[in-house]
Design a protein around this motif. Sequence first.
Motif, PDB file in Angstrom:
ATOM      1  N   PRO A  13      46.139  48.138  25.386  1.00 58.33           N
ATOM      2  CA  PRO A  13      46.527  46.719  25.303  1.00 58.33           C
ATOM      3  C   PRO A  13      47.797  46.545  24.477  1.00 58.33           C
ATOM      4  O   PRO A  13      48.067  47.328  23.570  1.00 58.33           O
ATOM      5  N   CYS A  15      50.410  43.554  22.447  1.00 61.46           N
ATOM      6  CA  CYS A  15      50.517  42.220  21.868  1.00 61.46           C
ATOM      7  C   CYS A  15      51.217  41.320  22.877  1.00 61.46           C
ATOM      8  O   CYS A  15      52.254  41.677  23.437  1.00 61.46           O
ATOM      9  N   LYS A  16      50.659  40.153  23.106  1.00 59.84           N
ATOM     10  CA  LYS A  16      51.231  39.232  24.088  1.00 59.84           C
ATOM     11  C   LYS A  16      52.530  38.585  23.615  1.00 59.84           C
ATOM     12  O   LYS A  16      53.243  38.000  24.409  1.00 59.84           O
ATOM     13  N   LYS A  27      40.446  43.736  19.998  1.00 58.71           N
ATOM     14  CA  LYS A  27      39.948  42.605  20.792  1.00 58.71           C
ATOM     15  C   LYS A  27      40.851  41.380  20.779  1.00 58.71           C
ATOM     16  O   LYS A  27      40.623  40.441  21.516  1.00 58.71           O
ATOM     17  N   GLU A  28      41.871  41.369  19.945  1.00 57.10           N
ATOM     18  CA  GLU A  28      42.765  40.216  19.825  1.00 57.10           C
ATOM     19  C   GLU A  28      43.904  40.298  20.840  1.00 57.10           C
ATOM     20  O   GLU A  28      44.241  41.376  21.324  1.00 57.10           O
ATOM     21  N   GLU A  29      44.534  39.163  21.137  1.00 52.89           N
ATOM     22  CA  GLU A  29      45.686  39.129  22.045  1.00 52.89           C
ATOM     23  C   GLU A  29      46.994  39.477  21.341  1.00 52.89           C
ATOM     24  O   GLU A  29      47.957  39.860  21.986  1.00 52.89           O
ATOM     25  N   TYR A  30      47.028  39.290  20.013  1.00 51.65           N
ATOM     26  CA  TYR A  30      48.247  39.464  19.246  1.00 51.65           C
ATOM     27  C   TYR A  30      48.033  40.480  18.128  1.00 51.65           C
ATOM     28  O   TYR A  30      46.944  40.574  17.555  1.00 51.65           O
ATOM     29  N   LYS A  35      50.064  37.415  14.692  1.00 52.23           N
ATOM     30  CA  LYS A  35      49.035  36.428  14.330  1.00 52.23           C
ATOM     31  C   LYS A  35      49.454  35.683  13.074  1.00 52.23           C
ATOM     32  O   LYS A  35      49.319  34.461  12.995  1.00 52.23           O
TER      33      LYS A  35
END
Length: 83
Positions: A13, A15-16, A27-30, A35
């Motif tokens: 994954p 970072c968006k 589990k986070e998007e950033y 953040k």
Amino acid sequence: MAKKLFPEEKERPRCKKCGRILPKGYKEEYCNSCKDDILYRKVKEYVLTHDCTEQEVAEELSIPLDKIHEWIGKGYMSYKNKH
């Protein structure tokens, strides 16, 4: 065509916001840095649009008061005290 040194990077994954590769199972998007940046911008906007204390900001945005103190201590933000 160049061979990828780390072929698993594609599957990991990212970072968006900044595109950094995130740890497996994250589990986070950033990422943590992004953040903090997003949260800082929310706090700054709130402080600029409301007459509030640091305690009120922390409660309203559900963030630790220590984080606001950190930003104030570093000179990232300031606000007037309510009396």
